[in-house]
Design a protein around this motif. Structure first.
Motif, PDB file in Angstrom:
ATOM      1  N   ASP A  19      58.274  41.485  14.769  1.00  0.00           N
ATOM      2  CA  ASP A  19      56.759  41.576  15.096  1.00  0.00           C
ATOM      3  C   ASP A  19      55.943  41.423  13.735  1.00  0.00           C
ATOM      4  O   ASP A  19      56.411  42.176  12.817  1.00  0.00           O
ATOM      5  CB  ASP A  19      56.548  42.926  15.935  1.00  0.00           C
ATOM      6  N   ASP A  20      54.844  40.816  13.737  1.00  0.00           N
ATOM      7  CA  ASP A  20      54.176  40.558  12.712  1.00  0.00           C
ATOM      8  C   ASP A  20      52.790  41.716  12.505  1.00  0.00           C
ATOM      9  O   ASP A  20      51.992  41.640  11.460  1.00  0.00           O
ATOM     10  CB  ASP A  20      53.526  39.283  12.633  1.00  0.00           C
ATOM     11  N   GLU A  22      52.411  44.992  11.502  1.00  0.00           N
ATOM     12  CA  GLU A  22      53.263  45.959  10.684  1.00  0.00           C
ATOM     13  C   GLU A  22      53.139  47.470  11.036  1.00  0.00           C
ATOM     14  O   GLU A  22      54.310  47.980  11.209  1.00  0.00           O
ATOM     15  CB  GLU A  22      52.819  45.723   9.373  1.00  0.00           C
ATOM     16  N   GLU A  43      59.038  40.563   9.989  1.00  0.00           N
ATOM     17  CA  GLU A  43      57.623  40.522  10.287  1.00  0.00           C
ATOM     18  C   GLU A  43      57.398  39.089  10.531  1.00  0.00           C
ATOM     19  O   GLU A  43      56.168  38.348  10.402  1.00  0.00           O
ATOM     20  CB  GLU A  43      56.703  40.886   9.349  1.00  0.00           C
ATOM     21  N   SER A  44      58.264  37.941  10.606  1.00  0.00           N
ATOM     22  CA  SER A  44      58.099  36.543  10.802  1.00  0.00           C
ATOM     23  C   SER A  44      59.272  35.861  11.415  1.00  0.00           C
ATOM     24  O   SER A  44      60.171  36.659  11.455  1.00  0.00           O
ATOM     25  CB  SER A  44      57.880  35.928   9.257  1.00  0.00           C
ATOM     26  N   VAL A  45      59.021  34.755  11.813  1.00  0.00           N
ATOM     27  CA  VAL A  45      60.110  33.959  12.383  1.00  0.00           C
ATOM     28  C   VAL A  45      61.447  33.778  11.361  1.00  0.00           C
ATOM     29  O   VAL A  45      62.475  33.770  11.677  1.00  0.00           O
ATOM     30  CB  VAL A  45      59.780  32.654  12.909  1.00  0.00           C
ATOM     31  N   LEU A  66      54.281  34.809  16.652  1.00  0.00           N
ATOM     32  CA  LEU A  66      54.076  35.515  15.328  1.00  0.00           C
ATOM     33  C   LEU A  66      53.385  34.460  14.381  1.00  0.00           C
ATOM     34  O   LEU A  66      53.220  33.313  14.731  1.00  0.00           O
ATOM     35  CB  LEU A  66      55.702  35.412  14.699  1.00  0.00           C
ATOM     36  N   GLU A  67      53.040  34.984  13.219  1.00  0.00           N
ATOM     37  CA  GLU A  67      52.010  34.145  12.255  1.00  0.00           C
ATOM     38  C   GLU A  67      52.932  32.603  12.004  1.00  0.00           C
ATOM     39  O   GLU A  67      51.960  32.051  11.907  1.00  0.00           O
ATOM     40  CB  GLU A  67      51.864  34.859  10.913  1.00  0.00           C
ATOM     41  N   ASP A  68      53.884  32.673  11.679  1.00  0.00           N
ATOM     42  CA  ASP A  68      54.823  31.323  11.325  1.00  0.00           C
ATOM     43  C   ASP A  68      55.386  30.675  12.476  1.00  0.00           C
ATOM     44  O   ASP A  68      55.908  29.760  12.247  1.00  0.00           O
ATOM     45  CB  ASP A  68      55.660  31.722  10.136  1.00  0.00           C
TER      46      ASP A  68
END
Length: 184
Positions: A19-20, A22, A43-45, A66-68
């Motif tokens: 999960d991004d 935190e 925190e990222s793929v 996720l962010e990425d």
């Protein structure tokens, strides 16, 4: 805590949390550790896939967005390396199409945020065709709507006009909704 026995986890208690957000993932890791799991966070793929390749866990909780990229990529990587991994997909907003996609590629369950550690534990440990029990305090429909609007608003860089266009709603209506407090 729920009425679950840590012995239900078996010998391998490894848990991957992707999960991004935190603060959320740290709180969840602590809560799952108290329930007998041995959590590792990403925190990222990219981080999630790297852990899936090098140390595939027995359990996983993966955020969809996720962010990425898309958390379903992590689910696929986990399925390739460890087909018996019990995976729960989390998302900030629920959509039938993504729930179906998550289950088709191997997720055991699909939960909308905010899901607490008891809901996640129940989903991870449920077996067979029986659905896990419903959450103690599910979000109201108004809260789900508000969360979805907030998410789209943030994704549109807090641009009210763009958010209203994407949600197919009048700009002034959206402004009134955004000016109010969140429903409970």
């Amino acid at each position: 805590m729920s009425d679950f026995d840590p012995a239900d986890l078996g010998d391998d208690r490894s848990l991957l949390l992707v999960d991004d957000d935190e603060p959320f993932v740290k709180r969840l890791a602590k809560a799952m550790e108290k329930r007998g799991f041995v959590p590792e966070t990403a925190e990222s793929v990219a981080m999630g896939k790297a852990i899936a390749q090098s140390r595939p866990p027995a359990y996983a909780v993966v955020d969809l967005r996720l962010e990425d990229g898309n958390g379903l990529d992590v689910v696929e990587a986990l399925r390739e390396r460890r087909p018996d991994c019990r995976i729960v997909v989390l998302t900030g907003y629920g959509a039938i199409a993504t729930a179906v996609a998550a289950v088709k590629i191997g997720a055991a369950d699909y939960l909308s945020k905010p899901a607490d550690a008891n809901d996640i534990t129940n989903a991870l440990l449920s077996r067979g065709e029986a659905l896990p029990p419903p959450p103690e305090n599910p979000m109201s429909a108004d809260r789900v709507r508000w969360e979805h609007i907030q998410r789209v608003y943030e994704q549109c860089d807090r641009n009210v006009s763009e958010t209203a266009r994407r949600l197919n709603m009048h700009r002034r209506t959206l402004q009134r909704i955004l000016a109010k407090r969140s429903p409970r």
